[in-house]
Design an enzyme around this catalytic site. Sequence first.
Site, PDB file in Angstrom:
ATOM      1  N   GLU A 106       1.925  10.449   1.712  1.00 36.54           N
ATOM      2  CA  GLU A 106       0.685  10.483   0.945  1.00 36.54           C
ATOM      3  C   GLU A 106      -0.127  11.709   1.326  1.00 36.54           C
ATOM      4  O   GLU A 106      -0.155  12.111   2.490  1.00 36.54           O
ATOM      5  CB  GLU A 106      -0.120   9.206   1.228  1.00 36.54           C
ATOM      6  CG  GLU A 106      -1.371   9.049   0.381  1.00 36.54           C
ATOM      7  CD  GLU A 106      -2.071   7.721   0.619  1.00 36.54           C
ATOM      8  OE1 GLU A 106      -3.303   7.684   0.493  1.00 36.54           O
ATOM      9  OE2 GLU A 106      -1.374   6.729   0.947  1.00 36.54           O
TER      10      GLU A 106
ATOM     11  N   CYS B 116      -0.057   7.169   6.526  1.00 37.22           N
ATOM     12  CA  CYS B 116      -0.790   7.795   7.619  1.00 37.22           C
ATOM     13  C   CYS B 116       0.141   7.885   8.823  1.00 37.22           C
ATOM     14  O   CYS B 116       0.959   6.985   9.045  1.00 37.22           O
ATOM     15  CB  CYS B 116      -2.008   6.933   7.951  1.00 37.22           C
ATOM     16  SG  CYS B 116      -3.078   7.665   9.169  1.00 37.22           S
TER      17      CYS B 116
END
Length: 445
Positions: free
Chosen positions: A345, A311
Amino acid sequence: MGSIRSPPSAENGSATTNPATATCDADRRPQAGDGYQPSANEMTPESEFMKKRKSSMLPLEVGTRVMCRWRDNKYHPVKVIERRRVHCGGPNDYEYYVHYTEFNRRLDEWVKLDQLDLDSVEAVVDEKVEDKVTSLKMTRHQKRKIDETHVEGHEELDAASLREHEEFTKVKNIATIELGRYEIETWYFSPFPPEYNDSLKLYFCEFCLNFMKCKEQLQRHMRKCDLKHPPGDEIYRSGTLSMFEVDGKKNKVYGQNLCYLAKLFLDHKTLYYDVDLFLFYILCECDDRGCHMVGYFSKEKHSEESYNLACILTLPPYQRKGYGKFLIAFSYELSKKEGKVGTPERPLSDLGLLSYRGYWTRVLLDILKKHKGNISIKELSDMTAIKAEDILNTLQSLELIQYRKGQHVICADPKVLDRHLKAAGRGGLEVDVSKLIWTPYKEQG
């Protein structure tokens, strides 16, 4: 948001009629071009009709499409997402939570009735038909602008998951936060504990990230909090910039508070209640008062998919200053230290994806410009720690790669490279690798 009074209309004002004209032209219907103005009495039936018509619409139903006056003082199409009664108001006195259909959900907000143009209210139409009609009306530039700020980051969610996500998070629960010297408008819903549901504003300690409902609580907390930087190890210091590594297992409350804070600005972030599995890298600007958080990225301690970043967020007051690109570059420097290739991700946020595309483009084109002779995708991957798939996709999007005789061939015309580099914009702040003092997690014992 302030309201702007509309100019007086005929139904609010009074007008007089020249009696002589009225007598002479008794058999002729007055025309607008004659300089004729209807009297207040003549306007009454239409005025009452309009009032009744508008009153019959209220309160507006959830799902209604209407034009709304935004902060630029222009009207934009919106969809009513939610509504709530105005305190001490009448039966039709509501505020409406609206989504500006031209823009990202981060601009959704509560508006008052006087910001809505009731003459533009549309009947509910089939969503699929409406989307098709809207797409036909939009220019290619408008479509690209909306795609870049609304669709990307959602592509890995199926339709049912996306509907469920948007239903659960459709209304921002916290409107603003105070963090250090900044008051920041939030962008998205964040699932704070139930006791904070009635708080439109939260106050964060900028060092330990504890959050409170009122300023007085924060002031009392700051007198006791002895932290002047994130609770972790400083692994980088260059000038006034510093990076701290925070272990989610050792600093669980800090990690959870950081996730609550980040979710206010990231639409499709998963909130990690179990932060033990993550490391958080906090970028700070340092002065004599302490180290003030600018942004961060998180990373799994053990990733089977070669993710080097889970993140990423640059806080709104610090955006467009090169910090996002710095965080991306830093994540790849850690991958190089680990001797691995990495990739972020998915899904990435809209801003995250744009930042990554820019970073990959600049890094790869810089190498291609300096390199003489042929170079393979694997060699580029080894040099940059960027995953081969990301390199291939980036070069394909730039039309710098061709498939010949069963293999990919990079076509690096210097003029084309210069054009793409110029389009990619300037790079972010550079990471001075000599200032990085860090041991990979698996070697920390």
